[in-house]
Write a protein that holds these residues in place. Structure first.
Motif, PDB file in Angstrom:
ATOM      1  N   THR A   1       6.609  -0.630   0.269  1.00 36.92           N
ATOM      2  CA  THR A   1       5.373   0.003   0.403  1.00 36.92           C
ATOM      3  C   THR A   1       6.375   1.212   0.696  1.00 36.92           C
ATOM      4  OG1 THR A   1       3.531   0.387   2.454  1.00 36.92           O
ATOM      5  CG2 THR A   1       5.958  -0.718   3.312  1.00 36.92           C
TER       6      THR A   1
ATOM      7  N   HIS B   1       1.289  -5.993  -6.879  1.00 35.08           N
ATOM      8  CA  HIS B   1       2.078  -6.070  -5.279  1.00 35.08           C
ATOM      9  C   HIS B   1       1.885  -7.493  -5.603  1.00 35.08           C
ATOM     10  CE1 HIS B   1       1.663  -2.404  -3.176  1.00 35.08           C
ATOM     11  NE2 HIS B   1       0.207  -1.949  -3.832  1.00 35.08           N
TER      12      HIS B   1
ATOM     13  N   ALA C   1       7.060   3.884  -1.662  1.00 31.18           N
ATOM     14  CA  ALA C   1       8.464   2.846  -2.248  1.00 31.18           C
ATOM     15  C   ALA C   1       8.103   4.574  -3.174  1.00 31.18           C
ATOM     16  CB  ALA C   1       9.105   2.436  -3.561  1.00 31.18           C
TER      17      ALA C   1
ATOM     18  N   TYR D   1      -1.313  15.658  -8.272  1.00 32.59           N
ATOM     19  CA  TYR D   1      -0.725  17.123  -8.028  1.00 32.59           C
ATOM     20  C   TYR D   1       0.223  17.163  -9.498  1.00 32.59           C
ATOM     21  CZ  TYR D   1      -1.526  14.397  -3.954  1.00 32.59           C
ATOM     22  OH  TYR D   1      -2.479  13.954  -2.852  1.00 32.59           O
TER      23      TYR D   1
ATOM     24  N   LYS E   1       4.892   4.437  -5.556  1.00 30.35           N
ATOM     25  CA  LYS E   1       4.419   3.931  -6.381  1.00 30.35           C
ATOM     26  C   LYS E   1       3.057   4.306  -6.872  1.00 30.35           C
ATOM     27  CE  LYS E   1       3.704  -0.342  -4.409  1.00 30.35           C
ATOM     28  NZ  LYS E   1       4.994  -0.448  -3.245  1.00 30.35           N
TER      29      LYS E   1
ATOM     30  N   TYR F   1       5.459  15.874  -1.769  1.00 33.61           N
ATOM     31  CA  TYR F   1       4.396  16.250  -0.750  1.00 33.61           C
ATOM     32  C   TYR F   1       4.192  17.320  -0.310  1.00 33.61           C
ATOM     33  CZ  TYR F   1       1.983  12.400  -2.943  1.00 33.61           C
ATOM     34  OH  TYR F   1       0.983  10.620  -4.077  1.00 33.61           O
TER      35      TYR F   1
HETATM   36  C1  M5T Z   1       5.042   7.600  -0.862  1.00 33.46           C
HETATM   37  C2  M5T Z   1       4.051  10.071   0.699  1.00 33.46           C
HETATM   38  C3  M5T Z   1       4.021   8.882   1.800  1.00 33.46           C
HETATM   39  C4  M5T Z   1       4.960   7.448   1.846  1.00 33.46           C
HETATM   40  C5  M5T Z   1       5.518   8.554  -0.076  1.00 33.46           C
HETATM   41  C6  M5T Z   1      -0.197   8.973  -1.885  1.00 33.46           C
HETATM   42  C7  M5T Z   1       0.555  10.222  -0.811  1.00 33.46           C
HETATM   43  C8  M5T Z   1       1.882   9.435  -0.155  1.00 33.46           C
HETATM   44  N1  M5T Z   1       2.826  10.559   0.737  1.00 33.46           N
HETATM   45  C9  M5T Z   1       2.158  11.365   1.013  1.00 33.46           C
HETATM   46  O1  M5T Z   1       2.755  12.748   1.810  1.00 33.46           O
HETATM   47  N2  M5T Z   1       0.641  11.576   0.875  1.00 33.46           N
HETATM   48  C10 M5T Z   1      -0.337  11.126  -0.018  1.00 33.46           C
HETATM   49  O2  M5T Z   1      -1.062  11.686  -0.244  1.00 33.46           O
HETATM   50  O3  M5T Z   1       5.051   9.672  -0.439  1.00 33.46           O
HETATM   51  O4  M5T Z   1       3.881   7.344  -0.756  1.00 33.46           O
HETATM   52  P1  M5T Z   1       3.067   5.855  -1.851  1.00 33.46           P
HETATM   53  O5  M5T Z   1       3.452   7.178  -3.709  1.00 33.46           O
HETATM   54  O6  M5T Z   1       1.784   6.544  -1.399  1.00 33.46           O
HETATM   55  O7  M5T Z   1       3.754   4.831  -1.905  1.00 33.46           O
HETATM   56  P2  M5T Z   1       3.680   3.504  -2.451  1.00 33.46           P
HETATM   57  O8  M5T Z   1       2.289   3.465  -3.218  1.00 33.46           O
HETATM   58  O9  M5T Z   1       4.859   2.875  -2.653  1.00 33.46           O
HETATM   59  O10 M5T Z   1       3.408   2.548  -1.125  1.00 33.46           O
HETATM   60  P3  M5T Z   1       2.280   1.059  -0.586  1.00 33.46           P
HETATM   61  O11 M5T Z   1       2.415   0.861   0.648  1.00 33.46           O
HETATM   62  O12 M5T Z   1       0.889   1.524  -1.450  1.00 33.46           O
HETATM   63  O13 M5T Z   1       3.430  -0.169  -1.661  1.00 33.46           O
HETATM   64  O14 M5T Z   1       5.921   8.476   2.318  1.00 33.46           O
HETATM   65  O15 M5T Z   1       4.203   9.454   3.136  1.00 33.46           O
END
Ligand code: M5T
Ligand code: MG
Length: 667
Positions: free
Chosen positions: A452, A610, A454, A467, A456, A426
């Motif tokens: 969390t 989850h 990761a 994106y 996903k 991002y």
């Molecule tokens: C993964 C960053 C977030 C984290 C990493 C959605 C989103 C995430 N991030 C951004 O910088 N901007 C964003 O809009 O990306 O994030 P994720 O994909 O949301 O992780 P997840 O879905 O596996 O985690 P969880 O907690 O939902 O199980 O570093 O900062």
């Protein structure tokens, strides 16, 4: 790379005149060109009428009240003994000449009476003698009244025409901004505070309105009025006019000086307004956190400081205007004093007629109004320019996803989806997904599990093209999604997010999402499938219950059920499900699981699981850790492998035995 979230934009000082910006604004006025043109024409007419008023007064005085030789031609004689000739052809006047033989002098031109002697006659006789003058004054008074009425009427029409154009421009600009903002890519919104975007569509657009209605057209008026008055003054008595004009350079200097002062204050006011707005919106949005952490006092203190700064700036503005306005009045008074002195002397020495003096005084009063308004107009202009700059900055933000160059391929049914070496970040340098590759064929279910953060949710975001990936590509039916019509892909997809968003409105509207021909039977079927029936029955107005903003008036479990119903109503080929992390009671949990199972039946699904129970039945499980797929396979294979998945499984089983929330988002 850190963004300041656009706050520095507020701090910019707009130039008061930026032709580049005006040029860009021009297209918005195009549909209203005729109106603007009419408004300018009307302004010119109004100005002419206003210029005429003092002149009518002058005519009344010089022609009839104190007849002036030059004008009426009815007075002759030496300086001291000017005669007002009587029209002796009329009987009643001939009688008067006979009645006051000592007052009337008869010469070759006829019988005349000195102006100074008129008052020696009886009142009724004076009336008879000056009958013509009285009629003339009456006529001019009538003209005066007609001019005033016409001025009133034209002013009304002018305001209406101008407002029509101003409001129209504002309306169009707002629509343009709204549709532009709506079309921007999701990453833009991650960087932009809501309050700032709201200000764009409200305050900044309003400033544009001010620009049209109180500056642009009135600049014409002021310039026209000033030159008009100057011309009239010079033509009726240029010596006196030049004396008054000596004050002008001082006035212009003072206006510019104050404009500069006010400019600084206005800028502070603008910054403080936006800071106050942001604080308000943050306080309201975060009220629960503030109250829970007992931050009221600290928050209050911060606001006190902000509010005081705003107050100081406001008072500064008042102070400056408090000095400026009376100063202009002072100059006005000095100008009047000059007129009275020099003009009065002129009248006494008979060089200037009384009418000229009176007209001069009226014109001088009119002359100072536009000058007094210059500082104010200047600031409106400046405000408007910085607003225009911010509006265009937003309109220039072209953060859209690239659209395909070729005609986008029409998507048939989704046959297979493939992630090929997808990497994503991002923010530059902070990789979120590394080399992710997997494949899913129609009808299959792929589960993504992992701790969390990761990545996903990010994988889902890429698939729906919120994106574009930094490298690698995502293919649907072998076609890069960047070359597909993404709207088609999205309409084939239902996304149930981690924290489902519901709109303020009825439950029904939230489920059908604008689909007008949605029959009642279909709705019942959807509710049945999504296990929502008992929920709807519980709501006070059933399907027509109004939800609050974001759907915060119902519980998060209920929100999830409704978002599943929303997915059913779409009847999509592809389900993207980001399972909620929030804890839900086991009864609701069962209902949600059942509904989800039904939703995924015969459909392609990618689910972020989850709860391991959800993952267990998937055809393929991808284990994501720090952005990379570290394991994949079905449940049995992964358990056998005794790797990360196995560990997660053990952990979850242990925690659910302890009675804690089920979830595998442990790192
Ligand atoms: C993964 C960053 C977030 C984290 C990493 C959605 C989103 C995430 N991030 C951004 O910088 N901007 C964003 O809009 O990306 O994030 P994720 O994909 O949301 O992780 P997840 O879905 O596996 O985690 P969880 O907690 O939902 O199980 O570093 O900062
Ligand atoms: Mg997530």
């Amino acid at each position: 790379m850190f963004s300041d979230y656009g706050y520095s934009e507020e701090k910019k000082l707009g130039k008061a005149y930026d032709f580049r910006l005006l040029k860009r604004l021009w297209p918005f006025t195009r549909p209203y060109r005729i109106h603007l043109f009419c408004a300018v024409l009307l302004i010119i007419c109004i100005t002419l009428l206003e210029l005429a008023l003092p002149y009518v007064t002058k005519m009344a005085i010089d022609r009839h009240i104190v007849p002036d030789r030059e004008i009426s031609g009815r007075i002759v004689g030496d300086e001291k003994n000017r005669l007002l000739y009587a029209d002796t052809s009329r009987k009643e006047i001939a009688d008067l000449v006979r009645k006051y033989p000592s007052l009337f002098h008869t010469d070759s031109r006829g019988s005349g009476i000195a102006l100074a002697d008129v008052s020696k006659m009886e009142m009724t006789d004076i009336m008879v003698l000056r009958q013509k003058d009285i009629a003339g004054v009456g006529f001019l008074a009538g003209i005066f009244l007609i001019i005033v009425l016409l001025d009133f009427g034209l002013n009304f029409v002018q305001v209406m025409v101008m407002e029509y154009a101003g409001q129209g421009v504002m309306h169009d600009l707002r629509m343009k901004l709204f549709s532009h903002i709506q079309g921007l890519s999701v990453s833009f919104f991650n960087r932009s505070p809501v309050a700032r975007l709201v200000t764009r569509t409200t305050n900044d657009v309003q400033n544009m309105h001010e620009l049209f209605t109180s500056v642009i057209v009135f600049v014409f008026k002021d310039v026209f009025l000033l030159t008009g008055i100057a011309a009239v003054l010079l033509s009726i008595r240029w010596q006196l006019a030049l004396i008054c004009f000596t004050l002008l350079p001082f006035m212009i200097w003072i206006s510019l000086y104050f404009s500069r002062q006010v400019r600084e204050i206005f800028r502070t006011l603008r910054i403080k307004t936006s800071e106050i707005n942001t604080r308000f919106s943050e306080t309201i949005g975060g009220i629960k956190v503030i109250q829970l952490f007992r931050q009221e006092k600290a928050n209050y203190k911060k606001f006190t400081v902000l509010n005081h700064e705003f107050y100081e700036a406001g008072m500064g503005q008042i102070r400056i205007f408090g000095i400026f306005m009376p100063m202009i009045e002072l100059f006005n008074a000095v100008a009047l004093a000059l007129v009275i002195y020099y003009g009065g002397r002129g009248v006494l020495s008979e060089e200037v007629s009384l009418g000229v003096l009176v007209a001069f005084i009226s014109y001088m009063r009119m002359f100072f109004n536009p000058i007094r308004d210059i500082a104010e107009k200047y600031n409106i202009l400046q405000n408007a320019m910085s607003s225009a700059e911010r509006i265009f900055l937003l309109l220039d933000t072209d953060e859209r996803l690239s659209s395909p160059e070729k005609e986008p391929r029409l998507l048939q049914n989704i046959e297979h989806i493939a992630f090929e070496n997808v990497c994503h970040a991002y923010v530059k340098g902070e990789t979120v997904l590394r080399d992710v590759s997997f494949r899913i064929t129609a009808g299959e279910t792929v589960a993504i599990v992992g701790p969390t953060g990761a990545g996903k949710t990010s994988a889902i975001n890429l698939l729906i093209r919120f994106y574009d990936p930094v490298s690698g590509c995502i293919r649907i039916n072998g076609q890069d999604i960047r070359e597909l019509d993404i709207a088609r892909v999205r309409s084939e997809t239902a996304l149930v997010t981690q924290d489902p968003f519901l709109f303020s409105g009825t439950v029904r509207d939230n489920i059908v999402q604008g689909n007008r021909d949605f029959s009642e039977e279909k709705m019942m079927e959807v509710l049945e499938n999504a296990n929502c029936r008992s929920l709807i029955e519980k709501l006070p107005d059933g399907l027509d219950t109004l939800l609050s903003e974001g759907g915060s008036s119902i519980s998060s479990g209920e929100r999830q059920l409704l978002s599943i119903a929303r997915a059913f109503a779409r009847d999509p080929g592809l389900i993207l499900l980001d399972e909620a992390t929030s804890y839900i009671d086991s009864e609701t949990e069962v209902r949600i699981q059942e509904a989800l199972a039904r939703l995924m039946e015969n459909r392609t699904a990618i689910i972020v699981a989850h709860r391991l129970s959800t993952a267990r039945s998937a055809d393929k499980i991808l284990v994501l850790r720090q952005g990379s797929i570290i394991e994949s396979g079905n449940h049995a294979q992964l358990m056998e492998k005794r790797g990360f998945y196995y560990k997660l499984h053990q952990l979850q089983n242990r925690s659910s035995e302890d009675g804690a929330a089920p979830g595998i988002s442990v790192s």
